[in-house]
Design a protein around this motif. Structure first.
Motif, PDB file in Angstrom:
ATOM      1  N   THR A 131      -2.393  -6.605  -5.879  1.00 35.46           N
ATOM      2  CA  THR A 131      -1.115  -7.180  -5.517  1.00 35.46           C
ATOM      3  C   THR A 131      -1.114  -8.079  -4.400  1.00 35.46           C
ATOM      4  O   THR A 131      -0.119  -9.003  -4.493  1.00 35.46           O
TER       5      THR A 131
ATOM      6  N   TYR B   1       0.700  -1.191   0.104  1.00 32.67           N
ATOM      7  CA  TYR B   1       0.050  -0.024  -0.109  1.00 32.67           C
ATOM      8  C   TYR B   1       0.951   1.093  -0.202  1.00 32.67           C
ATOM      9  O   TYR B   1       0.660   2.275  -0.661  1.00 32.67           O
TER      10      TYR B   1
ATOM     11  N   VAL C 299       0.403   7.431  -6.269  1.00 31.84           N
ATOM     12  CA  VAL C 299      -0.918   8.273  -6.224  1.00 31.84           C
ATOM     13  C   VAL C 299      -0.993   9.694  -6.613  1.00 31.84           C
ATOM     14  O   VAL C 299      -1.558   9.937  -7.410  1.00 31.84           O
TER      15      VAL C 299
ATOM     16  N   TRP D 153       2.133   2.024  -3.474  1.00 34.34           N
ATOM     17  CA  TRP D 153       0.785   2.738  -4.107  1.00 34.34           C
ATOM     18  C   TRP D 153       0.608   4.010  -3.869  1.00 34.34           C
ATOM     19  O   TRP D 153       0.543   4.884  -4.617  1.00 34.34           O
TER      20      TRP D 153
ATOM     21  N   SER E 188      -6.050   2.581 -10.281  1.00 32.20           N
ATOM     22  CA  SER E 188      -4.817   1.981  -9.437  1.00 32.20           C
ATOM     23  C   SER E 188      -5.305   1.252  -8.298  1.00 32.20           C
ATOM     24  O   SER E 188      -4.710   0.636  -7.676  1.00 32.20           O
TER      25      SER E 188
ATOM     26  N   LYS F  33      -6.348   7.298 -10.575  1.00 35.33           N
ATOM     27  CA  LYS F  33      -6.455   6.780  -8.954  1.00 35.33           C
ATOM     28  C   LYS F  33      -7.475   5.661  -8.942  1.00 35.33           C
ATOM     29  O   LYS F  33      -7.157   4.673  -8.195  1.00 35.33           O
TER      30      LYS F  33
ATOM     31  N   PHE G 206      -5.569  -2.095  -9.149  1.00 28.95           N
ATOM     32  CA  PHE G 206      -3.975  -2.370  -9.286  1.00 28.95           C
ATOM     33  C   PHE G 206      -3.446  -2.649  -7.724  1.00 28.95           C
ATOM     34  O   PHE G 206      -3.112  -4.007  -7.738  1.00 28.95           O
ATOM     35  N   LEU G 207      -3.894  -2.024  -6.692  1.00 26.65           N
ATOM     36  CA  LEU G 207      -3.572  -2.348  -5.418  1.00 26.65           C
ATOM     37  C   LEU G 207      -4.143  -3.555  -4.912  1.00 26.65           C
ATOM     38  O   LEU G 207      -3.678  -4.328  -4.270  1.00 26.65           O
TER      39      LEU G 207
ATOM     40  N   GLY H  69       0.400  -1.375 -14.791  1.00 25.34           N
ATOM     41  CA  GLY H  69       0.939  -0.394 -14.317  1.00 25.34           C
ATOM     42  C   GLY H  69       1.509   0.436 -15.479  1.00 25.34           C
ATOM     43  O   GLY H  69       1.140   1.912 -15.533  1.00 25.34           O
TER      44      GLY H  69
END
Length: 270
Positions: free
Chosen positions: A126, A101, A108, A104, A119, A116, A122-123, A188
């Motif tokens: 992970t 985090y 951001v 990320w 993403s 955002k 995306f987070l 990403g």
């Protein structure tokens, strides 16, 4: 005495170089504290951690009682150093949601509001991917050990140093966990416009070859079984990343203004 007024945050997330360094230092500190706290907790439960990570070794020994094999501490300080290294390893794995985090959150501020939201997915991917790679590595560890110990000549015994065994196990598990973040990197790159989905599709043959080469080099073992078990999921994740990038590219194309559309036949000099 006049109070220093805090510089207002840029609504688009732009920061000065000094602010970037301070932000990086703060994120690094939070990640390090998370690893430290989880490592201390792992140290408290060291006996359970030791038993869990050594279970694949004892699985092999129970399945092959004819082989004389055991775990041994070679020096007086080996037990202490093993406690520290195992605690840090478990701390890194257990705190992965926090430090992932922080990575990320550091990125951001440089993204737009729409990026955002993208993403966040995306987070969200992970941590499950990292832990899936860790779980897969632990699951195939007994088979990998059986292959490696199978090269011992008949009549010999394996006196396995504890430090060497756990160094092998932790590297084996971390390689799988970090390798499973490969599709997240591709997505990403797509978000920032560096890796369109069409380019991923055109280069899939080269990508598959590179994945197998990476699996052969990155894994601590040299056996084809481990390489294939590592490379096959990475190949599937590559195509999964391509599908996700294709959806993102379609959304970008749908929201792109008409004046940005360029006719390839007119732009080409041929």
């Amino acid at each position: 005495m006049a109070r220093l007024r805090r510089r207002p945050r840029d609504p688009e997330g732009r920061m000065t170089l000094g602010e970037h360094f301070r932000e990086f230092r703060r994120r690094l500190f939070v990640a390090a504290m998370a690893v430290l706290v989880c490592s201390i907790v792992a140290g408290v439960f060291y006996d359970e951690v030791f038993a869990f990570l050594s279970e694949p070794f004892y699985d092999y020994r129970r399945a092959n009682p004819e082989n004389d094999i055991s775990l041994n501490f070679g020096e007086a300080t080996s037990a202490l150093s093993n406690l520290i290294s195992l605690s840090i390893f478990v701390g890194v794995v257990a705190s992965s949601p926090v430090w992932l985090y922080q990575v990320w959150a550091f990125i951001v501020p440089g993204l737009t509001r729409k990026e955002k939201r993208i993403s966040l997915a995306f987070l969200a991917s992970t941590v499950p991917l990292f832990l899936t790679g860790v779980a897969l590595a632990y699951a195939i560890l007994p088979q990998s050990l059986a292959i490696l110990y199978g090269f011992s000549p008949e009549g010999t015994s394996n006196i396995q140093q504890v430090s060497m065994y756990f160094s092998f196990v932790t590297r084996f598990i971390l390689v799988f966990g970090l390798g499973f973040l490969f599709p997240v990197v591709l997505v990403g790159l797509n978000v920032i416009g560096a890796m369109p989905a069409d380019r991923l599709l055109r280069g899939w043959r080269v990508a598959v070859v590179l994945i197998f080469v990476f699996a052969a080099v990155a894994t601590p073992t040299a056996d084809p079984f481990t390489m294939f078990v590592f490379a096959a999921p990475l190949t599937l994740l590559y195509f999964g990343a391509w599908l996700f990038c294709r959806v993102l590219d379609k959304r970008k194309a749908a929201t792109r203004p008409d004046w940005l559309e360029v006719d390839d036949t007119e732009a080409s000099p041929l």
